[in-house]
Design an enzyme around this catalytic site. Structure first.
Site, mmCIF file in Angstrom:
data_model
loop_
_atom_site.group_PDB
_atom_site.id
_atom_site.type_symbol
_atom_site.label_atom_id
_atom_site.label_comp_id
_atom_site.label_asym_id
_atom_site.label_seq_id
_atom_site.Cartn_x
_atom_site.Cartn_y
_atom_site.Cartn_z
ATOM 1 N N THR A 31 44.875 14.293 56.173
ATOM 2 C CA THR A 31 44.275 14.563 54.967
ATOM 3 C C THR A 31 42.842 13.597 54.783
ATOM 4 O OG1 THR A 31 46.330 14.780 53.982
ATOM 5 C CG2 THR A 31 44.277 14.234 52.374
ATOM 6 N N GLU A 106 51.530 11.258 55.309
ATOM 7 C CA GLU A 106 50.901 10.922 56.415
ATOM 8 C C GLU A 106 51.464 10.063 57.247
ATOM 9 O OE1 GLU A 106 46.244 11.301 55.123
ATOM 10 O OE2 GLU A 106 47.090 9.731 54.324
#
Length: 228
Positions: A31, A106
């Site tokens: 991201t 993540e």
């Protein structure tokens, strides 16, 4: 806090890491603005015939991957060969992530990958980590976690949304505390302390997880492999 690097530098780093993606791989899709360039490069390769599957780390990366035509899967159903993700700060092999409030997902995807490549521009590099550490917390634990962070020497601040009243809410439905510890001399010890706090979902210290750093400039990319 350092200003973000140029888009050309970010693009160079993202495209460099994307070159490591091979046919048949499952790829963790990070991201942020630099990781987005890697996703776009992978999408172009898919359009040219590359057979890969992506595992997105946020709503943002999922939507971009879909727009780029990358087939997607959930982490429950696949094993990640390679993850590509950005960072808010890089010092040696340690990172601080979470500027996009996606660090919990993540970290799960990046940690599960056989190889984890970090993409960054030169403004993200530092000798010692000192960027505020994002901590995703359960809403009911915001005050107790903040008090614990203060006892560890940190200065916590609830992250506020920019275009609406109230706080930032993560994809997981939680809040984010940005915690300033100043220079972090022992990231591993702080990571352990933060992980042990009741109510903490995940913190943004990624300690000894990266396998390779791709630092882009408008003139090229420096690839720095990290020792085992």
């Amino acid at each position: 806090m350092k200003q973000g690097g140029s888009d050309a530098a970010k693009q160079a780093a993202g495209e460099s890491a994307a070159e490591a993606v091979e046919d048949g791989m499952v790829v963790g899709l990070g991201t942020g603005s630099t990781a987005a360039h890697a996703i776009r490069a992978i999408g172009q390769a898919v359009d040219a015939g590359l057979d890969v599957v992506g595992v997105p780390t946020s709503f943002q990366s999922r939507q971009l991957a879909r727009d780029c035509g990358i087939p997607l899967a959930d982490l429950d159903d696949v094993s990640v060969d390679l993850a590509i993700d950005g960072a808010d700060e890089v010092a040696g092999g340690n990172l601080i992530k979470g500027g996009g409030a996606a660090h919990a997902r993540e970290k799960i995807v990046d940690a599960s990958a056989d190889r984890f490549l970090v993409v960054a521009d030169p403004t993200k590099e530092a000798d010692v980590l000192s960027h505020p550490v994002p901590i995703e917390v359960l809403s009911m634990a915001r005050s107790t976690v903040a008090a614990s962070v203060e006892s560890l020497g940190g200065d916590p601040a609830l992250r506020r949304a920019e275009r609406k009243d109230g706080p930032v809410v993560t994809d997981n439905g939680n809040l984010v505390l940005d915690c300033n510890f100043g220079p972090i001399d022992d990231p591993a010890a702080l990571a352990s302390d933060l992980a042990a706090l009741p109510g903490v979902v995940e913190h943004g210290l990624f300690v000894d997880m990266a396998d390779e750093i791709h630092v882009g400039t408008p003139d090229g990319v420096t690839v720095r492999p990290l020792s085992e």
